[in-house]
Design a protein around this motif. Structure first.
Motif, PDB file in Angstrom:
ATOM      1  N   GLU A 110      -3.697   8.485 -11.726  1.00 14.29           N
ATOM      2  CA  GLU A 110      -3.170   7.134 -11.254  1.00 14.29           C
ATOM      3  C   GLU A 110      -2.054   6.772 -11.007  1.00 14.29           C
ATOM      4  OE1 GLU A 110      -5.797   4.974 -14.605  1.00 14.29           O
ATOM      5  OE2 GLU A 110      -4.231   5.078 -15.404  1.00 14.29           O
ATOM      6  N   ILE A 111      -1.073   7.921 -11.640  1.00 13.00           N
ATOM      7  CA  ILE A 111       0.488   7.921 -11.075  1.00 13.00           C
ATOM      8  C   ILE A 111       0.507   8.210 -10.079  1.00 13.00           C
ATOM      9  CG2 ILE A 111       2.667   8.776 -11.543  1.00 13.00           C
ATOM     10  CD1 ILE A 111       1.885   6.898 -13.672  1.00 13.00           C
ATOM     11  N   LEU A 112       0.017   9.454  -9.812  1.00 17.69           N
ATOM     12  CA  LEU A 112       0.052   9.206  -8.357  1.00 17.69           C
ATOM     13  C   LEU A 112      -1.047   8.731  -7.462  1.00 17.69           C
ATOM     14  CD1 LEU A 112      -1.321  13.570  -8.585  1.00 17.69           C
ATOM     15  CD2 LEU A 112       1.155  13.037  -8.624  1.00 17.69           C
ATOM     16  N   VAL A 113      -1.603   8.005  -7.539  1.00 15.20           N
ATOM     17  CA  VAL A 113      -2.170   7.343  -6.429  1.00 15.20           C
ATOM     18  C   VAL A 113      -0.846   6.332  -6.489  1.00 15.20           C
ATOM     19  CG1 VAL A 113      -4.326   5.335  -6.291  1.00 15.20           C
ATOM     20  CG2 VAL A 113      -4.435   7.707  -7.078  1.00 15.20           C
ATOM     21  N   VAL A 114      -0.547   5.366  -7.434  1.00 17.92           N
ATOM     22  CA  VAL A 114       0.387   4.500  -7.902  1.00 17.92           C
ATOM     23  C   VAL A 114       1.753   4.810  -6.699  1.00 17.92           C
ATOM     24  CG1 VAL A 114       1.415   3.026  -8.770  1.00 17.92           C
ATOM     25  CG2 VAL A 114      -0.833   3.345  -9.400  1.00 17.92           C
ATOM     26  N   PHE A 115       2.068   6.764  -6.710  1.00 17.88           N
ATOM     27  CA  PHE A 115       3.359   6.073  -6.293  1.00 17.88           C
ATOM     28  C   PHE A 115       2.529   6.648  -4.066  1.00 17.88           C
ATOM     29  CE2 PHE A 115       5.527  10.468  -4.532  1.00 17.88           C
ATOM     30  CZ  PHE A 115       6.762   9.832  -5.041  1.00 17.88           C
ATOM     31  N   PHE A 116       1.283   6.569  -4.761  1.00 22.41           N
ATOM     32  CA  PHE A 116       1.015   7.000  -3.396  1.00 22.41           C
ATOM     33  C   PHE A 116       0.969   6.256  -2.326  1.00 22.41           C
ATOM     34  CE2 PHE A 116      -2.531   7.649   0.239  1.00 22.41           C
ATOM     35  CZ  PHE A 116      -2.380   8.061   0.684  1.00 22.41           C
ATOM     36  N   VAL A 117       0.074   5.178  -3.224  1.00 18.30           N
ATOM     37  CA  VAL A 117       0.614   3.429  -2.109  1.00 18.30           C
ATOM     38  C   VAL A 117       2.087   3.266  -2.593  1.00 18.30           C
ATOM     39  CG1 VAL A 117      -0.358   1.526  -2.925  1.00 18.30           C
ATOM     40  CG2 VAL A 117      -1.906   3.379  -3.546  1.00 18.30           C
ATOM     41  N   VAL A 118       2.783   3.103  -3.401  1.00 19.36           N
ATOM     42  CA  VAL A 118       3.943   2.386  -2.760  1.00 19.36           C
ATOM     43  C   VAL A 118       4.671   3.168  -1.776  1.00 19.36           C
ATOM     44  CG1 VAL A 118       6.504   2.598  -4.296  1.00 19.36           C
ATOM     45  CG2 VAL A 118       4.132   1.521  -5.302  1.00 19.36           C
ATOM     46  N   ILE A 119       4.713   4.787  -1.599  1.00 19.11           N
ATOM     47  CA  ILE A 119       5.193   5.531  -0.330  1.00 19.11           C
ATOM     48  C   ILE A 119       4.794   5.139   0.691  1.00 19.11           C
ATOM     49  CG2 ILE A 119       5.390   7.528   0.175  1.00 19.11           C
ATOM     50  CD1 ILE A 119       7.269   7.410  -1.601  1.00 19.11           C
ATOM     51  N   LEU A 120       3.361   4.478   0.672  1.00 18.35           N
ATOM     52  CA  LEU A 120       2.474   4.582   1.487  1.00 18.35           C
ATOM     53  C   LEU A 120       3.170   3.150   2.545  1.00 18.35           C
ATOM     54  CD1 LEU A 120       0.057   5.072   4.028  1.00 18.35           C
ATOM     55  CD2 LEU A 120      -1.524   3.770   2.475  1.00 18.35           C
ATOM     56  N   VAL A 121       3.435   2.272   1.351  1.00 16.79           N
ATOM     57  CA  VAL A 121       3.690   0.595   1.831  1.00 16.79           C
ATOM     58  C   VAL A 121       5.338   0.930   2.095  1.00 16.79           C
ATOM     59  CG1 VAL A 121       3.922  -1.778   1.008  1.00 16.79           C
ATOM     60  CG2 VAL A 121       1.841  -0.194   0.120  1.00 16.79           C
ATOM     61  N   VAL A 122       6.349   1.489   1.335  1.00 18.55           N
ATOM     62  CA  VAL A 122       7.113   1.506   1.511  1.00 18.55           C
ATOM     63  C   VAL A 122       7.600   2.270   3.191  1.00 18.55           C
ATOM     64  CG1 VAL A 122       9.387   3.317   1.291  1.00 18.55           C
ATOM     65  CG2 VAL A 122       8.202   1.297  -0.524  1.00 18.55           C
ATOM     66  N   THR A 123       6.685   3.719   3.552  1.00 18.94           N
ATOM     67  CA  THR A 123       6.838   4.072   4.790  1.00 18.94           C
ATOM     68  C   THR A 123       6.648   3.287   5.465  1.00 18.94           C
ATOM     69  OG1 THR A 123       6.408   6.358   3.026  1.00 18.94           O
ATOM     70  CG2 THR A 123       6.156   5.952   6.020  1.00 18.94           C
ATOM     71  N   ALA A 124       5.087   2.423   5.650  1.00 18.95           N
ATOM     72  CA  ALA A 124       5.180   1.438   6.979  1.00 18.95           C
ATOM     73  C   ALA A 124       5.855   0.355   7.201  1.00 18.95           C
ATOM     74  CB  ALA A 124       3.857   0.884   6.401  1.00 18.95           C
ATOM     75  N   ILE A 125       6.666  -0.038   5.598  1.00 22.86           N
ATOM     76  CA  ILE A 125       7.766  -0.869   6.479  1.00 22.86           C
ATOM     77  C   ILE A 125       9.064  -0.369   6.853  1.00 22.86           C
ATOM     78  CG2 ILE A 125       9.294  -2.224   5.187  1.00 22.86           C
ATOM     79  CD1 ILE A 125       6.831  -3.156   2.755  1.00 22.86           C
ATOM     80  N   LEU A 126       9.562   1.025   6.411  1.00 25.90           N
ATOM     81  CA  LEU A 126      10.509   2.036   6.889  1.00 25.90           C
ATOM     82  C   LEU A 126      10.223   1.660   8.881  1.00 25.90           C
ATOM     83  CD1 LEU A 126      11.492   4.113   4.176  1.00 25.90           C
ATOM     84  CD2 LEU A 126      12.702   2.115   5.057  1.00 25.90           C
ATOM     85  N   ASP A 127       8.697   2.376   8.995  1.00 32.21           N
ATOM     86  CA  ASP A 127       8.378   2.437   9.789  1.00 32.21           C
ATOM     87  C   ASP A 127       8.418   1.551  11.162  1.00 32.21           C
ATOM     88  OD1 ASP A 127       7.958   5.339   9.571  1.00 32.21           O
ATOM     89  OD2 ASP A 127       5.847   4.912   9.757  1.00 32.21           O
ATOM     90  N   PHE A 128       7.923   0.156  10.773  1.00 34.60           N
ATOM     91  CA  PHE A 128       7.992  -0.971  11.500  1.00 34.60           C
ATOM     92  C   PHE A 128       9.937  -0.803  11.495  1.00 34.60           C
ATOM     93  CE2 PHE A 128       3.926  -2.007  10.212  1.00 34.60           C
ATOM     94  CZ  PHE A 128       3.512  -2.095  11.818  1.00 34.60           C
ATOM     95  N   VAL A 129      10.212  -1.025  10.735  1.00 38.09           N
ATOM     96  CA  VAL A 129      12.221  -1.099  10.129  1.00 38.09           C
ATOM     97  C   VAL A 129      12.829  -0.459  11.206  1.00 38.09           C
ATOM     98  CG1 VAL A 129      14.409  -1.556   9.456  1.00 38.09           C
ATOM     99  CG2 VAL A 129      12.196  -1.988   8.076  1.00 38.09           C
ATOM    100  N   VAL A 130      12.813   0.969  11.420  1.00 37.40           N
ATOM    101  CA  VAL A 130      13.061   1.946  12.103  1.00 37.40           C
ATOM    102  C   VAL A 130      12.777   2.050  13.244  1.00 37.40           C
ATOM    103  CG1 VAL A 130      12.651   4.381  12.072  1.00 37.40           C
ATOM    104  CG2 VAL A 130      13.343   3.796  10.237  1.00 37.40           C
TER     105      VAL A 130
END
Length: 492
Positions: free
Chosen positions: A21-41
């Protein structure tokens, strides 16, 4: 014992579930943050690309402006040579009191002078038109055909728009778009006309490979296109969308403009979408990668930023270097040569001797006429290569335009007589090397090298130094060509 093992197994399963569950949450958080960062970058990257492209276009536009100013200035300077003798510019073919024999002799002398002045340039027209439409010099059939019913003088005199210099530039005469004319008044009843083919301007336009979709235009005061990288536009009005971009009403283009010395304008433009095309493609690609490899997205983002930034930085550095270098000969262009020479001259004087050399290829027009302009370009390239081979890195070498080159160097704490001896020896080597390199062209086209050298230990500015060397070059030309003339200016 078995119950304890089952309890341990359940605890182990709960721990594994918790970790998953921690890995999934971490994965989702990283996925969302990464996607946002992609748009910003990528958004920041897009802005950076537009900024870098704007800088590149501005540098390119400035270089073209300098090239055109040099081109126009040379034409204007050559035309003023007709004022070297009153007999040339005061002659009036409309004067009824002149005897026919005197008119013939005067026009013969003027024609000879015109040939001497214009022989080194690729003019389409170079002659004098009088108020009665009488012509002296060479006026091409193409220009004559524009006025089947006469009216030469009236048409061209109306384009003398500079009251101080009594001259002007014009385009589109009687619908003609393949020539650009320069007119200058000689006396109340006579004007000088010279023209160049519009296509000749292609030699002064710089086309950066990094901006293949950029359009370069040269327009006059009426916003008529004199020259364009899109040849179909020549003679047309400036497109409305580009005019809107100049006033800030159209954001679909990145546009830069510079005004030339005769109020013509250089306009470089490129669609904003073409700058962001690669950036938009990368946006889609990075989103797909983010969905599959969330843990690596940050590294990929950094890699993309590096990948996007370095090429554009390289583009700007490359244009700055090219802005300094004449793209045909490989030596400095006129503006950079003057700037670097002035920088040297501005340093504390001390005990130093200045050496300024002007070089001009005699009969170069014969190469273009007999062997073609492409071959003539190769001659210019070889002259640049020869000079770079013969002179060290301390010597500033520049091409001032056409077949004219210049060099500047300084000798510190060296006796001026020793400097003069070394300069003469060097010039003998240059003349000999030129003869060997261009043996064929000399035989077939009669080209040779004339040079003017000025040596001085005075504190001196660029203009004075240039004029002294140019005067020495003129002496070489007048005394038979294929030689160098050295003059001195020494402190008392």
């Amino acid at each position: 014992m078995a119950g304890r093992n089952r309890k341990i197994e359940r605890s182990h399963d709960r721990f594994k579930t918790f970790m998953i569950e921690i890995l999934v949450v971490f994965f989702v958080v990283i996925l969302v943050v990464t996607a946002i960062l992609d748009f910003v970058v990528l958004d920041l990257s897009g802005r950076a690309m537009q900024s870098n492209a704007s800088n590149l276009i501005a540098a390119n536009s400035r270089q073209i402006q300098l090239n055109i100013n040099s081109y126009l200035e040379r034409t204007e300077t050559i035309s003023t040579l007709l004022f070297s003798d009153e007999a040339y510019y005061r002659y009036d073919a409309t004067d009824a009191s002149l005897q026919e024999y005197d008119k013939i002799k005067s026009e013969e002398a003027i024609t000879n002078r015109i040939v001497d002045i214009g022989i080194m340039e690729n003019y389409a027209d170079f002659g004098i038109i009088f108020s009665n439409d009488h012509k002296v010099g060479w006026i091409s059939h193409g220009t004559e055909d524009l006025f089947p019913d006469g009216g030469f003088y009236e048409a061209f005199s109306g384009h003398i728009t500079n009251p101080r210099k009594k001259d002007g530039w014009c385009f589109g005469i009687s619908g003609c778009t393949d020539r650009i004319y320069y007119v200058k008044r000689l006396n109340p009843n006579a004007i000088l006309i010279s023209s160049i083919y519009t296509r000749e301007l292609s030699s002064v336009f710089v086309y950066p490979e990094q901006l293949e979709n950029m359009t370069i235009r040269l327009i006059d005061q009426d916003e008529v296109i004199l020259f364009s990288s899109d040849h179909a536009e020549i003679g047309e009005k400036l497109p409305e969308e580009i005019r809107g971009g100049l006033t800030g009403k159209n954001k679909d283009y990145i546009i830069n403009t510079n005004t030339c010395s005769n109020n013509w304008r250089v306009i470089c433009s490129i669609p904003t979408d073409s700058i962001l095309k690669e950036n938009n493609r990368l946006r889609t690609l990075t989103l797909l990668v983010s969905a599959a490899l969330a843990a690596l997205i940050l590294l990929i983002g950094l890699f993309l930023i590096t990948r996007l930034s370095k090429p554009m930085d390289g583009m700007v550095n490359s244009l700055e270097e090219r802005a300094e270098i004449d793209r045909l000969s490989g030596v400095m262009n006129k503006g950079t040569f003057q700037e670097q020479t002035e920088e040297r001259l501005s340093k504390p004087s001390g005990n130093r001797t200045h050496v300024f050399v002007m070089l001009d290829v005699d009969n170069f027009k014969q190469v273009n006429d007999m062997l073609g302009h492409a071959y003539g370009d190769q001659v210019i390239i070889r002259v640049g290569q020869l000079l770079r081979k013969l002179y060290d890195s301390e010597t500033i070498i520049g091409r001032l335009g056409g077949d004219e080159f210049a060099l500047y160097t300084e000798c510190i704490d060296v006796d001026r007589k020793e400097v003069i001896r070394a300069v003469k020896e060097q010039m003998d080597q240059v003349m000999e090397a030129f003869k060997k390199e261009f043996e064929r062209e000399s035989r077939e086209c009669g080209i040779s090298l004339s040079s003017g050298v000025h040596v001085t230990d005075l504190d001196i500015d660029f203009k004075t130094l240039y004029e002294a060397a140019d005067a020495a070059l003129y002496t070489s030309k007048q005394t038979g060509k294929d030689r160098f003339t050295l003059t001195e200016g020494a402190a008392e």
